[in-house]
Design an enzyme around this catalytic site. Structure first.
Site, mmCIF file in Angstrom:
data_model
loop_
_atom_site.group_PDB
_atom_site.id
_atom_site.type_symbol
_atom_site.label_atom_id
_atom_site.label_comp_id
_atom_site.label_asym_id
_atom_site.label_seq_id
_atom_site.Cartn_x
_atom_site.Cartn_y
_atom_site.Cartn_z
ATOM 1 N N PRO A 2 0.825 -1.212 0.000
ATOM 2 C CA PRO A 2 0.000 0.000 0.000
ATOM 3 C C PRO A 2 0.860 1.263 0.000
ATOM 4 C CG PRO A 2 -0.377 -1.337 1.979
ATOM 5 C CD PRO A 2 0.750 -1.955 1.240
ATOM 6 N N GLU A 3 0.542 2.165 -0.911
ATOM 7 C CA GLU A 3 1.223 3.451 -0.943
ATOM 8 C C GLU A 3 0.288 4.515 -0.388
ATOM 9 O OE1 GLU A 3 3.493 4.592 -4.261
ATOM 10 O OE2 GLU A 3 4.147 2.585 -4.751
#
Ligand SMILES: [Zn+2]
Length: 270
Positions: free
Chosen positions: A2-3
């Site tokens: 996840p960014e």
């Protein structure tokens, strides 16, 4: 992994569901890696606290905790999802997923569960969390320009440096550099003010675009079993090695900078 946009999406989804709820009990698994604070400290800090807010700071999810009567010292529960971490909101009768490391029972009867197969995610409690770098969606142009002054590292590495900017990851760094027309290997200090202004704008734009796309499927993500693929940004260069540039048809190149894949168009990016 996840960014920033994914974490923002998750934090917003979580906020809609748990703000105002009170933590009744906490169960923590026996694996030590996910616990950055001790199990005793996490349990003691979370117990009987009201969740007053949930937001993203860098790539961390920050849950603000108030005492149930509003008088106790404030504290924060920090969740970092690492590579494969996810938060599930479910009813207690749901079967416990494999690799569940924490179960937080809420007064509303629901549970927040932290699941992480690869255990790079981290749970901690702290009085006040501060990200080391600037917030990419809020940083002013002046401050953005100042971040790169005198930096001899490639601009791509500088964008990924969490001490400069919090939460920019590989995909969005590549996409922002493409939109700004800047090659990833350029030395950060060699960028003109105009180029940095373009990068500042494109970075914000690409992150906001991704958040917007993610926002439409928040419920799928948080409520379901945490499988990834909840949003698809239309990547223009990332993961498109050898494919024609969407602007000029030149094949997209892939190089490695600081151990990370970097994708760019040799014609559109200078
Ligand atoms: Zn091109």
């Amino acid at each position: 992994m996840p960014e920033l946009p994914e974490v923002e999406t998750i934090a917003r989804g979580l906020a809609k569901r748990v703000v105002g709820d009170v933590i009744e009990s906490v169960w923590l698994g026996s694996k030590p890696e996910p616990l950055k604070s001790s199990a005793t400290e996490i349990a003691a800090t979370l117990q009987s606290r009201k969740i007053s807010d949930v937001r993203r700071v860098g790539k961390h999810i920050v849950l603000d905790l108030a005492g149930e009567n509003g008088k106790a010292r404030s504290a924060q529960w920090i969740v970092h999802l690492g590579m494969t971490g996810s938060l599930q909101i479910c009813s207690p009768e749901w079967e416990l997923a494999k690799h569940t490391h924490a179960v937080v029972r809420l007064a509303s009867g629901r549970e927040v569960r932290f699941v992480d197969p690869r255990r790079f995610g981290r749970l901690s409690v702290i009085e006040k969390f501060e990200a080391p770098g600037a917030e990419p969606l809020q940083v002013s142009l002046e401050n953005f320009v100042a971040l790169f002054r005198g930096r001899k590292t490639p601009i791509k590495s500088a964008l990924l440096n969490q001490k400069l900017l919090s939460g920019v990851g590989n995909i969005y760094a590549d996409e922002a550099l493409f939109r700004a027309g800047i090659r990833p290997r350029r030395r950060a200090a060699s960028l003109s003010r105009d180029e940095l202004a373009r990068l500042h704008k494109s970075l914000k734009r690409v992150l906001k675009e991704a958040i917007k796309l993610g926002g439409s499927s928040i419920s799928d993500y948080v409520d379901a079993d945490g499988d990834e693929g909840f949003f698809q940004l239309k990547h223009r260069v990332y993961g498109r090695e050898g494919k024609p540039c969407l602007v000029c048809k030149t094949p997209i190149k892939r190089i490695v900078i600081g151990g990370r894949s970097s994708h760019y168009c040799p014609k559109c990016q200078r």
